[in-house]
Structures are given as C-alpha cells and as structure tokens.
Motif scaffolding. Structure first.
Motif, PDB file in Angstrom:
ATOM      1  N   LYS A 112     -45.503  39.340  59.330  1.00 11.97           N
ATOM      2  CA  LYS A 112     -45.601  38.341  58.245  1.00 11.97           C
ATOM      3  C   LYS A 112     -44.356  37.456  58.253  1.00 11.97           C
ATOM      4  CE  LYS A 112     -47.632  39.404  54.169  1.00 11.97           C
ATOM      5  NZ  LYS A 112     -47.766  40.143  52.884  1.00 11.97           N
ATOM      6  N   PRO A 113     -44.544  36.165  58.095  1.00 13.34           N
ATOM      7  CA  PRO A 113     -43.374  35.283  58.141  1.00 13.34           C
ATOM      8  C   PRO A 113     -42.380  35.561  57.008  1.00 13.34           C
ATOM      9  CG  PRO A 113     -45.425  34.027  58.163  1.00 13.34           C
ATOM     10  CD  PRO A 113     -45.794  35.443  57.890  1.00 13.34           C
ATOM     11  N   ALA A 114     -41.103  35.311  57.303  1.00 14.81           N
ATOM     12  CA  ALA A 114     -40.065  35.434  56.271  1.00 14.81           C
ATOM     13  C   ALA A 114     -40.188  34.264  55.303  1.00 14.81           C
ATOM     14  CB  ALA A 114     -38.685  35.422  56.932  1.00 14.81           C
ATOM     15  N   THR A 115     -39.494  34.372  54.172  1.00 14.61           N
ATOM     16  CA  THR A 115     -39.508  33.265  53.201  1.00 14.61           C
ATOM     17  C   THR A 115     -38.695  32.090  53.742  1.00 14.61           C
ATOM     18  OG1 THR A 115     -39.307  35.092  51.610  1.00 14.61           O
ATOM     19  CG2 THR A 115     -39.269  32.863  50.713  1.00 14.61           C
ATOM     20  N   HIS A 116     -37.561  32.393  54.368  1.00 12.81           N
ATOM     21  CA  HIS A 116     -36.719  31.337  54.948  1.00 12.81           C
ATOM     22  C   HIS A 116     -36.253  31.783  56.338  1.00 12.81           C
ATOM     23  CE1 HIS A 116     -36.292  29.596  50.935  1.00 12.81           C
ATOM     24  NE2 HIS A 116     -35.988  30.802  50.500  1.00 12.81           N
ATOM     25  N   TYR A 117     -36.182  30.816  57.252  1.00 11.95           N
ATOM     26  CA  TYR A 117     -35.614  31.059  58.589  1.00 11.95           C
ATOM     27  C   TYR A 117     -34.451  30.094  58.828  1.00 11.95           C
ATOM     28  CZ  TYR A 117     -39.748  33.791  60.028  1.00 11.95           C
ATOM     29  OH  TYR A 117     -40.726  34.737  60.153  1.00 11.95           O
ATOM     30  N   PRO A 118     -33.309  30.308  58.186  1.00  8.09           N
ATOM     31  CA  PRO A 118     -32.216  29.354  58.387  1.00  8.09           C
ATOM     32  C   PRO A 118     -31.633  29.420  59.802  1.00  8.09           C
ATOM     33  CG  PRO A 118     -31.490  31.242  57.098  1.00  8.09           C
ATOM     34  CD  PRO A 118     -32.969  31.398  57.263  1.00  8.09           C
ATOM     35  N   LYS A 119     -31.274  28.236  60.283  1.00  6.86           N
ATOM     36  CA  LYS A 119     -30.617  28.166  61.599  1.00  6.86           C
ATOM     37  C   LYS A 119     -29.119  28.026  61.374  1.00  6.86           C
ATOM     38  CE  LYS A 119     -34.053  25.727  64.327  1.00  6.86           C
ATOM     39  NZ  LYS A 119     -34.453  24.377  64.718  1.00  6.86           N
ATOM     40  N   ALA A 120     -28.342  28.670  62.202  1.00  5.22           N
ATOM     41  CA  ALA A 120     -26.881  28.611  62.034  1.00  5.22           C
ATOM     42  C   ALA A 120     -26.384  27.168  62.096  1.00  5.22           C
ATOM     43  CB  ALA A 120     -26.211  29.451  63.114  1.00  5.22           C
ATOM     44  N   THR A 121     -26.922  26.365  63.019  1.00 11.58           N
ATOM     45  CA  THR A 121     -26.401  24.997  63.173  1.00 11.58           C
ATOM     46  C   THR A 121     -26.692  24.109  61.962  1.00 11.58           C
ATOM     47  OG1 THR A 121     -28.408  24.427  64.372  1.00 11.58           O
ATOM     48  CG2 THR A 121     -26.493  25.011  65.711  1.00 11.58           C
ATOM     49  N   ASP A 122     -27.614  24.530  61.102  1.00 12.96           N
ATOM     50  CA  ASP A 122     -27.877  23.752  59.879  1.00 12.96           C
ATOM     51  C   ASP A 122     -26.976  24.185  58.721  1.00 12.96           C
ATOM     52  OD1 ASP A 122     -29.888  22.301  61.079  1.00 12.96           O
ATOM     53  OD2 ASP A 122     -31.492  23.674  60.455  1.00 12.96           O
ATOM     54  N   HIS A 123     -26.099  25.156  58.943  1.00 16.95           N
ATOM     55  CA  HIS A 123     -25.292  25.681  57.829  1.00 16.95           C
ATOM     56  C   HIS A 123     -23.800  25.738  58.138  1.00 16.95           C
ATOM     57  CE1 HIS A 123     -29.396  26.851  56.928  1.00 16.95           C
ATOM     58  NE2 HIS A 123     -29.041  26.816  55.676  1.00 16.95           N
ATOM     59  N   ILE A 124     -23.352  24.838  58.983  1.00 19.05           N
ATOM     60  CA  ILE A 124     -21.918  24.822  59.325  1.00 19.05           C
ATOM     61  C   ILE A 124     -21.054  24.556  58.072  1.00 19.05           C
ATOM     62  CG2 ILE A 124     -20.125  23.750  60.795  1.00 19.05           C
ATOM     63  CD1 ILE A 124     -22.206  25.293  62.452  1.00 19.05           C
ATOM     64  N   PRO A 125     -21.438  23.615  57.168  1.00 22.93           N
ATOM     65  CA  PRO A 125     -20.586  23.376  55.989  1.00 22.93           C
ATOM     66  C   PRO A 125     -20.371  24.645  55.143  1.00 22.93           C
ATOM     67  CG  PRO A 125     -22.197  21.621  56.215  1.00 22.93           C
ATOM     68  CD  PRO A 125     -22.568  22.668  57.224  1.00 22.93           C
ATOM     69  N   GLU A 126     -21.435  25.458  54.970  1.00 23.13           N
ATOM     70  CA  GLU A 126     -21.288  26.700  54.188  1.00 23.13           C
ATOM     71  C   GLU A 126     -20.298  27.656  54.879  1.00 23.13           C
ATOM     72  OE1 GLU A 126     -24.147  25.139  54.789  1.00 23.13           O
ATOM     73  OE2 GLU A 126     -25.679  25.565  53.276  1.00 23.13           O
TER      74      GLU A 126
END
Ligand code: AMP
Ligand code: ZN
Length: 475
Positions: A112-126
């Motif tokens: 079953k798919p996860a709720t979110h699949y964040p990519k590391a390259t989209d979260h450099i500021p955090e």
C-alpha cells in the motif's frame, strides 16, 4: 472498525523489551520508514523490509488506527552520486529512473502506498536549518575543509539505540562517508563541503557550497512531516547503526525532545546463510524473479510469512511452496461462493471465533505472522471438511467469506476471486437439462449431456452438493 485496540505489543529496539503500543494521539499513528536509496533496482532483501512495514501498517489499520506513513527516497548520497557519474547521467534523471522502478515494483507486490514520499533533494532547506540549530547548540562544528560534523561526545545518550558505550567511541575522530561500522563510530558528517568528485552535485547555502550527509536527511524529513516526536520508526537491522543512532542524536539534540517512541527493525533476508546485498552480488531484484515467471504475490507471501525479527533464507523452492499456499486460500474462498449446504449447528461460528482470536492475538504479539497464518490454515482445513460434508449454509459461507476478505486486508494475497466463470448460454441450458434428467433418474440422457458439455470445454462433476462445473484448462 473505528476503535483502535489497545492490545498491540511491539519489541522496541530502544528498550529491547516487548511493550504495549500506545500512540501519542489516540486512534492515530505517525510512522516513518527509511525508504530506498534510488541508485539501482531494489533487491528482494530491501523488499523484505518494505513488506514488513506494509504488514505493520495494514495491521494497525485493521486494528482501527488511522496511519500517517512517511517513506523517504534517498536521492542524494555517496552511492547515487557515484552511480550517476559512472553512467554519465545527471543525478536527477538517474535517480528518477530508479524511483519510477521502485513504484512499479511496490505496486506489483501489492504494497500500500505511503501517505508521503519525500525526496531528499526537495528538502535541503529543512536540513540546513537543522544543521544550523545543531551548530548554535554546540553539537556540531565546522572542520578545516568546511564540512560540518556532529560531535558525538556532546550528546550524552549517543549509543542508546545500538547499545554502544560512549567510552568506547573514538570521539574527535571524523568519518565523512555515509556508511561505517559500530567499531568505527566517530564524529559524522552533517554537511559535506563540495569537492571536485561531487561534480555538479551541490547546493549553495548558508553552510557553504556542498551537500547533506545521509543521516540528516531522515531527521529533517521525518520531523517535517510527522512532528518532533512521533510513534514508530522502522528499517532493516543494518540501519540501526549508524543511521538510526545518528538520527536520534541529531533530532533529540536539536529539539530537546524524545524523537521516536517505538523503533522496529527487521532482520535480514539471507542467501545461503549470508545477507542478501548488492555488494556481495548474491541478490535477486524483483524483475529477475518476474522474468523467471514467478508470481509477485508468491514473493510477497514468502517474504511476509516469517516473523520480521527472524533471519530468513531465501530459496526458489520457497516460492513454489508460497504459490501453493496462496492457491489453497484462493480455492477455499472461491468454494465458499457456491456453498449451499445445511446449517452447521454452530460449528462454523465456533471456527470463526477461534480463527479471529488466534489470528488477532498472534498479530498483536509483535506481528507474529507465522502463528497467525497457522491459525488461518487450521481454519481453512476445518471449514473445508464441513464443506465436504455439505454442512455449511449459504449464510454461514457468506460470513466466512467476509472474514477471509478482512484477513486479506492485512495479508494482501487473496485479492478478488471470480464469482463465477463465464459460461455460454448454450452450455447453461445443457447443464439445466442435465439436472432435470438426473432428477428424473434418466442416467443415459444425463451422461449424453455430460459428453456434449465436455466437447464444449465444460467439465461437469457430480458432488454431494449437486452438480459442479468448471471450464477445461486449455494450457
Ligand atoms: P537501502 O536502499 O540500502 O537504503 O535499503 C532499504 C531498506 O532495505 C533498509 O531498511 C535496509 O535496512 C533494508 N535491507 C537491506 N538489505 C536487506 C536484507 N538483505 N534483508 C532485509 N532488509 C534489508
Ligand atoms: Zn533513513
């Protein structure tokens, strides 16, 4: 179901004890599972981890919890950079290919798919913000080359997950690579200053020109989506040190709060006694096995059916056995649809009670799936015997069918079984005529009709519950 059950227990790696599961927020679970490093096709050892996490999520949902599940994609680290350079493809394009392949694979495995699949390259500021906080609080320092390291001796609980004693650690010594062993525990890189080997992979930030270390990625992404403290964090046992140990050190030092309440780690899938791993060359990708004609759901069953904290030796024979186990469940479910016998006088109800209790107690006990499956197969055997004897009514069969479908929301292996095979009208009429001939005890006419049906590819068998038919196999 809307009421989450309070009876689930997990073996928490943090305490090495089985603990009753209590979520932070009633009825809700926030969980983070380390996702794939998208530098190659995932092998089925990786899928053992993802399937265990799928089973965990499905069990929590079955038990009434609303689950928010975050799985990251590691799309920048030592391995992805090396891989893209080898193939001379830009990092983004290179990792996108393997991310797409990963999503295709998990669909085939009915994960079953996860709720979110964040990519590391989209979260450099955090990640930059988190590293700045760690520097301000004195947990991180800049080395001469401009890279930023975490000072492990500053965090008094360093080693609490993997049970490594701080006195044994070489504090002050530094490791820049993402992966290293417990014996090599030392200050690790949060931010890696750009070097020519990184090519065009860098971000210009307040920390300088460079890229994040692997460990900070998961701290930043998990807290971004799930808050500073969340319920469950999973991963394979190989990730316990250094990855998860470092995630705790980073997150707890930055927030001053407990990072995760329950840590669950799956054991390895082995091949001939050794961990299935890319670097050992003893791996199968899902694609390898599908190419050999194996059914993805048999792979799902095989990888799920051993308790997640036990090592498990993978064999192709195991896949054949998994295929027959699934067939047994599917045939049983199919059979229920045309059951129309006498009432069992409570026998079915009592078997249902036993299986629901047995399956539920086993799964509540740290997801003891092998015991749960044992209860399920005992149940199938017992109800099959009742079906053979013609003592399962339509109503009883319906309730068994509903329970099987509900178990399958957890297992994900039975799926939709066909209600009825498509049958041409002409054949339907002949079956009807044959029934009438049988009722009239005109055996010669009944036999002749059976032969005509056979010529049309319809096999008719007389059973204690009346005539049954199926289409002749053409392969
Ligand atoms: P990776 O893509 O290497 O970051 O791994 C993804 C997940 O697979 C992590 O949770 C690993 O711990 C897990 N993993 C890697 N190899 C195995 C194996 N042979 N058996 C079980 N889990 C594994
Ligand atoms: Zn991670």
């Amino acid at each position: 179901m809307t009421n989450a059950t309070p009876s689930i227990r997990f073996l928490n790696t943090l305490t090495r004890r089985k603990e009753r599961f209590t979520p932070i927020e009633a009825g809700k679970v926030r969980m983070y599972t380390c996702g794939p490093t998208v530098y190659d096709y995932a092998h089925i050892g990786n899928f053992r981890a993802f399937l265990f996490e799928d089973l965990l999520k499905r069990w929590l949902e079955y038990s009434g919890y609303k689950v928010t599940h975050v799985m990251n994609l590691t799309d920048v680290d030592d391995k992805t950079i090396r891989g893209s350079q080898k193939q001379q493809i830009p990092l983004k394009q290179y990792t996108q290919h393997y991310a797409n392949a990963f999503f295709e694979d998990i669909k085939k495995l009915n994960i079953k798919p996860a709720t979110h699949y964040p990519k590391a390259t989209d979260h450099i500021p955090e990640m930059v913000t988190l590293i700045k906080t760690l520097m301000e609080k004195g947990y991180a320092y800049k080395s001469q080359d401009g890279s930023i390291y975490y000072a492990i001796n500053k965090f008094k609980n360093y080693g609490k997950l993997s049970h490594t004693k701080i006195a044994e650690l070489k504090t002050g010594a530094r490791v820049k690579t993402d992966e290293y062993t417990k014996e090599e525990a030392q200050d690790f890189a949060l931010w890696k200053t750009w070097t020519p080997e990184d090519g065009d992979v860098f971000w210009e930030t307040d920390l300088g020109k460079g890229r994040p270390g692997w460990h900070i990625e998961c701290s930043a992404m998990s807290m971004r989506y799930l808050g500073e403290t969340f319920d469950i964090h999973c991963g394979g046992i190989d990730n316990m040190f250094p990855h998860h140990e470092n995630e705790i050190a980073q997150s707890e030092a930055a927030t001053g709060k407990k990072f995760v309440n329950y840590w669950l780690h799956n054991e390895h899938l082995l091949v001939e006694g050794r961990k299935m791993a890319k670097k050992l060359g003893n791996f199968y990708t899902l694609r390898d096995l599908l190419g050999k004609g194996y059914d993805p759901i048999a792979i799902r069953y095989l990888l799920l059916s051993t308790h997640y904290r036990q090592q498990f030796n993978f064999t192709l024979e195991g896949l054949d056995a998994a295929k027959s186990a699934i067939e047994r469940l599917r045939n049983f479910t199919r059979r229920l649809q045309d059951a129309n016998g006498k009432e069992s006088e409570g026998k079915v109800a009592s078997a249902l009670h036993v299986v629901q209790t047995g399956f539920g107690c086993a799964m509540d006990d740290d997801l003891n799936v092998s015991v749960a499956l044992g209860a399920l197969f005992d149940f199938v055997r017992d109800v099959n015997a009742l079906l053979d004897a013609g003592i399962v009514s339509k109503k009883e069969a319906d309730s068994v069918y509903t329970v099987m479908q509900r178990f399958d929301t957890v297992l994900g292996i039975i799926g939709e079984v066909e209600q009825e095979e498509p049958l041409p009208k002409e054949a339907k009429d002949l079956i009807q005529k044959r029934e009438e001939a049988r009722k009239a005890k005109d055996w010669a006419a009944a036999d002749a009709l059976r032969i005509r049906l056979r010529e049309m590819g319809v096999v008719v068998e007389d059973t204690p519950q009346g005539a049954k038919w199926h289409l002749e196999k053409t392969d």
